[in-house]
Design an enzyme around this catalytic site. Structure first.
Site, PDB file in Angstrom:
ATOM      1  N   PRO A 168      -6.230  -3.468  -0.855  1.00 45.88           N
ATOM      2  CA  PRO A 168      -5.323  -2.340  -0.622  1.00 45.88           C
ATOM      3  C   PRO A 168      -5.956  -1.236   0.231  1.00 45.88           C
ATOM      4  O   PRO A 168      -5.292  -0.668   1.094  1.00 45.88           O
ATOM      5  CB  PRO A 168      -5.008  -1.833  -2.031  1.00 45.88           C
ATOM      6  CG  PRO A 168      -5.193  -3.020  -2.903  1.00 45.88           C
ATOM      7  CD  PRO A 168      -6.339  -3.776  -2.270  1.00 45.88           C
ATOM      8  N   ALA A 194      -6.022  -2.405   3.859  1.00 46.87           N
ATOM      9  CA  ALA A 194      -4.666  -2.421   4.394  1.00 46.87           C
ATOM     10  C   ALA A 194      -4.195  -1.004   4.717  1.00 46.87           C
ATOM     11  O   ALA A 194      -3.576  -0.758   5.762  1.00 46.87           O
ATOM     12  CB  ALA A 194      -3.712  -3.096   3.408  1.00 46.87           C
ATOM     13  N   TYR A 195      -4.494  -0.071   3.839  1.00 45.59           N
ATOM     14  CA  TYR A 195      -4.113   1.330   4.061  1.00 45.59           C
ATOM     15  C   TYR A 195      -4.817   1.882   5.310  1.00 45.59           C
ATOM     16  O   TYR A 195      -4.197   2.487   6.179  1.00 45.59           O
ATOM     17  CB  TYR A 195      -4.459   2.175   2.839  1.00 45.59           C
ATOM     18  CG  TYR A 195      -4.100   3.628   2.989  1.00 45.59           C
ATOM     19  CD1 TYR A 195      -2.798   4.060   2.794  1.00 45.59           C
ATOM     20  CD2 TYR A 195      -5.065   4.564   3.348  1.00 45.59           C
ATOM     21  CE1 TYR A 195      -2.462   5.406   2.948  1.00 45.59           C
ATOM     22  CE2 TYR A 195      -4.737   5.906   3.501  1.00 45.59           C
ATOM     23  CZ  TYR A 195      -3.434   6.313   3.294  1.00 45.59           C
ATOM     24  OH  TYR A 195      -3.112   7.633   3.461  1.00 45.59           O
ATOM     25  N   GLY A 196      -6.117   1.650   5.392  1.00 48.38           N
ATOM     26  CA  GLY A 196      -6.882   2.116   6.552  1.00 48.38           C
ATOM     27  C   GLY A 196      -6.417   1.472   7.846  1.00 48.38           C
ATOM     28  O   GLY A 196      -6.297   2.139   8.883  1.00 48.38           O
TER      29      GLY A 196
END
Length: 137
Positions: free
Chosen positions: A12, A15-17
């Site tokens: 996660p 993916a966020y970065g």
């Protein structure tokens, strides 16, 4: 661009970065390709906003964002988070803010070397176009 959809080694945080990086790269490439057509694009970080972000996950970020001490000391209200978006929307591209840039707290924000890489921005645009089956100039 080889793992654009995070199909390998998903996390996660990564993916966020990656999504934040893609947002900046896409904004820069949109500006590069279409500013002569009157399109003014800008990317921004609203701050750490107290929303239900990560609320539906078991990842540790849920606990980081939703622990009362953290939430009360380190997050801002959604209204305050929207302030920069409103400032950008009410401002004048090229005067109040510069198109193609990344902003934080109403100022150009430092970004990584990757986020300033025009070739990476082009590759993201081209790969996105392929994934969407569209032809772009």
């Amino acid at each position: 661009m080889g793992n654009l959809q995070n199909e390998k080694d998903y996390s996660p945080n990564k993916a966020y970065g990656d999504a934040k990086l893609a947002n900046i790269l896409f904004t820069r490439e949109l500006h590069h390709r279409h500013h002569t057509h009157g399109i003014a694009a800008v990317a921004f970080h609203p701050g750490v906003v107290a929303t239900n972000f990560a609320n539906d996950t078991t990842h540790f970020m849920r606990y980081v964002y939703h622990t009362p001490i953290i939430k009360n000391l380190f997050t801002i209200s959604p209204d305050k988070g929207a302030d920069q978006l409103i400032w950008l929307a009410e401002g004048a591209p090229g005067t109040t803010w510069q198109p193609g840039e990344y902003y934080e707290k109403r100022k150009p924000a430092p970004s990584t070397e990757q986020a300033r890489d025009p070739e990476l921005a082009r590759q993201l645009w081209d790969r996105s176009s392929t994934l969407l089956s569209i032809t772009t100039p």
